[in-house]
Design a protein around this motif. Structure first.
Motif, PDB file in Angstrom:
ATOM      1  N   ARG A 108      12.984   9.194   3.713  1.00 54.07           N
ATOM      2  CA  ARG A 108      12.451   8.375   4.489  1.00 54.07           C
ATOM      3  C   ARG A 108      11.133   7.801   3.453  1.00 54.07           C
ATOM      4  NH1 ARG A 108      13.331   7.640   9.860  1.00 54.07           N
ATOM      5  NH2 ARG A 108      14.357   9.723  10.854  1.00 54.07           N
ATOM      6  N   PRO A 156       9.473  -5.669   2.385  1.00 49.41           N
ATOM      7  CA  PRO A 156       8.472  -4.623   2.874  1.00 49.41           C
ATOM      8  C   PRO A 156       8.798  -4.086   4.331  1.00 49.41           C
ATOM      9  CG  PRO A 156       7.476  -6.604   3.069  1.00 49.41           C
ATOM     10  CD  PRO A 156       8.867  -6.815   2.479  1.00 49.41           C
ATOM     11  N   GLY A 157       8.281  -2.601   4.527  1.00 52.63           N
ATOM     12  CA  GLY A 157       8.451  -2.118   5.837  1.00 52.63           C
ATOM     13  C   GLY A 157       8.818  -0.657   5.519  1.00 52.63           C
ATOM     14  N   ASP A 158       9.348  -0.137   6.767  1.00 49.28           N
ATOM     15  CA  ASP A 158       9.687   1.496   6.730  1.00 49.28           C
ATOM     16  C   ASP A 158      11.123   1.442   6.344  1.00 49.28           C
ATOM     17  OD1 ASP A 158       7.911   2.510   9.367  1.00 49.28           O
ATOM     18  OD2 ASP A 158       7.243   2.215   7.517  1.00 49.28           O
ATOM     19  N   GLY A 166       6.313   2.336   4.803  1.00 48.46           N
ATOM     20  CA  GLY A 166       5.357   1.536   4.223  1.00 48.46           C
ATOM     21  C   GLY A 166       5.426   0.903   2.999  1.00 48.46           C
ATOM     22  N   VAL A 167       6.705   0.460   2.697  1.00 52.25           N
ATOM     23  CA  VAL A 167       6.910  -0.114   1.487  1.00 52.25           C
ATOM     24  C   VAL A 167       6.204  -1.452   1.181  1.00 52.25           C
ATOM     25  CG1 VAL A 167       8.905  -1.367   0.002  1.00 52.25           C
ATOM     26  CG2 VAL A 167       9.290   1.010   0.970  1.00 52.25           C
ATOM     27  N   PRO A 168       5.436  -1.744   0.384  1.00 51.15           N
ATOM     28  CA  PRO A 168       4.539  -3.064   0.396  1.00 51.15           C
ATOM     29  C   PRO A 168       5.351  -4.070  -0.085  1.00 51.15           C
ATOM     30  CG  PRO A 168       3.903  -1.572  -1.605  1.00 51.15           C
ATOM     31  CD  PRO A 168       4.949  -0.895  -0.721  1.00 51.15           C
ATOM     32  N   PRO A 169       4.836  -5.326  -0.098  1.00 48.11           N
ATOM     33  CA  PRO A 169       5.440  -6.509  -0.660  1.00 48.11           C
ATOM     34  C   PRO A 169       5.319  -6.523  -2.152  1.00 48.11           C
ATOM     35  CG  PRO A 169       3.908  -7.187   1.066  1.00 48.11           C
ATOM     36  CD  PRO A 169       3.799  -5.932   0.849  1.00 48.11           C
TER      37      PRO A 169
END
Lengths: 126, 473
Positions: free
Chosen positions: A112, A90-92, A115-118
């Motif tokens: 880009r 997760p993350g950017d 905010g990719v979630p788990p």
């Protein structure tokens, strides 16, 4: 059929090229660990599809130092290119497509995904 | 062992131009950071600005502190620029007495750490470049106005981090023979060296941070500039190896600093140093993202500044205050010393947190260095491609990164554990010194605080990473 809900015109650049790259990501808000399909529409400056472009996609976390996920980009149709990959955490994230146009000119474009979630486990789905 | 007497290394350090050479090297790196940051790709993992600062500079900074000492202050390129500026405009003023404590620098350190998280500087090459330029400008302006190393001693946030961390370094500049200093009448180590032929001209400056070597204790406020070594006419200054961290027990008056027992500002720096290590690592994890989102919902705010500000106040002020005052009260009760002010007890033990804090910083920055050390290769190749229009350094090898994260994790745990052991040792030693009749009972509350902070560090290091620009967005 791809659900187009997030298209960004990521003007192409960087190394003196005249093509325009449009990105589409499915699903539009991917989670970590889930395969995503990335489609790129590459057009010449006169609007015609740019064919024969050889590219690869590197998915990198926005924080420096993390291992990239590199996948080949294949041409699916005139000016339409596709790759599949999984974002590992997760993350950017930022996807960078780079390669060469016929004739040797280089092309680079980025997209880009913030905010990719788990990944959701089955038990946590609503 | 005197490092200055070692072959090669010692000869290099004793050479008067060694510092200049190191500074020129780092100035070139700073220039690359600024140029690529402003003109290069706006993609953090592909820009020298963010890669060199987030991965290599931070990692090598803490590694050099634990291996040798404050090498990054030795090689600071800002001093090179400042020295050049002083040839044109010598400073006229003395740093104000009221600002000679660490409070200003401590506030700036907290501001830098807060801004780093709030503005996501780790993913902003241009912002990183402008921050570097701004830092150079600040150092130049302060030191063109004020004499000595005013910026280093009273302002530089990175310098304060280095000073407190260098209490854990294995080497220290100190005098060889006290009798030699007793016979010295020129005090070149602090006043600088002048020749008989030209007594007005300073041929070698002395310590600009006001550390008189016979009275110097430890590494606090020492930039390892080696001016004292070059100035001493008796070759009486050595870079001696020592046991890291022991200087935190030393109650002697320190030249240029005073007694640690009288320096609440330095004690506060020690506490912030340790707690900032925890919050800085925590901010990169998935639970931090979740916590920020929950706080934002609870407080009905969308501003990350508010949420992050609350987290920083909690982590750097509220929680440490509760822990330290609580432990101090328990120690005071155990020792039967109801008359001792609580803050004095807390103050004495505050310095014992530094080894744990350093272990956490080393674990965190060491992780990024080890997992990303090779990324400088493809990023440099890419920068050369942009600069020259052809692959002057070869096609970028984007797969080159470093060690797998999973293989670094045991090392991180080990580093934190070693730091915790160091802190435990200091806590015991303080108790044995100040409460010789009840050392175990006096130590117990502090050991409990140490266990809590260490467990928190272990937990943070085990969390999945989740680096995001805007948790509340």
């Amino acid at each position: 059929m791809l659900v187009v809900s997030c298209c960004i015109l990521a003007g192409c650049s960087g190394r003196g090229t005249d093509v325009t790259v449009t990105w589409t990501v499915d699903p539009p808000r991917p989670a970590a660990g889930v395969e995503i399909v990335v489609q790129l529409s590459v057009r010449n400056s006169d609007g015609t599809p740019a064919t024969g472009v050889k590219m690869q996609c590197a998915a990198q976390m926005s924080h420096p130092g993390m291992a990239p996920i590199i996948s080949p980009i294949v041409e699916r149709g005139p000016g339409i290119y596709e790759t599949r990959l999984q974002l590992s955490m997760p993350g950017d994230w930022v996807l960078v497509a780079s390669g060469e146009l016929p004739g040797g000119r280089s092309v680079t474009s980025s997209f880009r995904i913030p905010g990719v979630p788990p990944a959701k486990t089955p038990a946590s789905l609503p | 062992m005197d490092v200055l007497r070692l072959p090669l290394v010692g000869s290099f350090l004793r050479w008067r131009r060694s510092r200049t050479l190191l500074q020129v090297g780092l100035l070139a790196v700073a220039a690359a950071v600024v140029v690529d940051g402003i003109f290069g790709p706006d993609i953090a993992p592909r820009n020298l600005s963010t890669v060199l600062t987030s991965i290599h500079w931070r990692g090598l900074l803490v590694v050099s502190l634990v291996v040798v000492g404050n090498l990054f202050c030795t090689a600071c390129p800002m001093i090179l620029v400042r020295d050049a500026g002083r040839r044109i405009l010598p400073p006229r003023f003395t740093w104000p007495r009221r600002l000679r404590r660490k409070w200003l620098a401590l506030a700036l350190l907290v501001l830098v750490l807060f801004s780093y998280e709030l503005f996501d500087i780790w993913e902003a090459p241009a912002a990183t470049a402008w921050l570097v330029l701004g830092y150079f400008a600040a150092a130049l302006i302060v030191d063109l106005l004020f004499k000595g190393a005013s910026f280093c001693k009273h302002v530089c946030p990175i310098g304060q981090f280095n000073f407190i961390a260098s209490t854990m370094s294995p080497a220290e500049l100190q005098i060889r023979e006290a009798s030699t200093c007793h016979g010295c009448r020129t005090f070149d180590c602090i006043k600088g060296q002048r020749t008989a032929a030209e007594p007005v001209r300073l041929v070698q400056r002395g310590c600009e941070l006001g550390l008189f070597l016979p009275g110097k204790v430890g590494n606090l406020d020492c930039t390892m500039c080696l001016d004292c070594v070059h100035a001493c006419p008796h070759d009486n200054i050595a870079l001696m190896t020592r046991v890291p961290g022991l200087e935190l027990l030393d109650t002697r008056r320190r030249s240029g600093i005073g007694r640690l027992a009288d320096r609440l500002d330095v004690a506060a720096l020690a506490v912030v140093f340790t707690c900032a290590a925890l919050i800085n690592a925590f901010a990169m994890t998935a639970p931090a993202v979740a916590l920020e989102s929950r706080l934002a919902t609870l407080l009905h705010v969308r501003s990350e500044a508010v949420v992050l500000g609350l987290l920083f106040v909690a982590a750097l002020a509220a929680v440490p205050a509760v822990l330290l005052v609580g432990a101090a009260a328990a120690t005071r009760a155990a020792a039967g010393e109801k008359a001792s002010p609580l803050q004095l007890v807390a103050w004495r033990y505050a310095f014992s947190l530094v080894p744990l804090g350093f272990g956490i910083w080393l674990a965190h920055y060491g992780f990024h260095l080890l997992t990303g050390v090779l990324t400088v290769v493809p990023v440099s190749q890419s920068a050369a491609l942009d600069l020259f229009g052809w692959a002057a350094l070869g096609d970028p090898l984007w797969r080159w990164t470093g060690m797998p994260p999973g293989s670094v994790y045991p090392l991180q745990i080990g580093l934190v554990a070693i730091g915790a052991c160091g802190s435990a040792g200091l806590m015991w030693a303080i108790s044995a010194r100040d409460y010789p009749d009840v050392p175990w009972r006096a130590s117990a509350p502090w050991l409990a605080v140490l266990v809590m902070l260490t467990v928190a560090a272990f937990w943070i290091l085990g969390q999945p990473m989740d680096m995001r620009g805007l948790a509340t967005g």
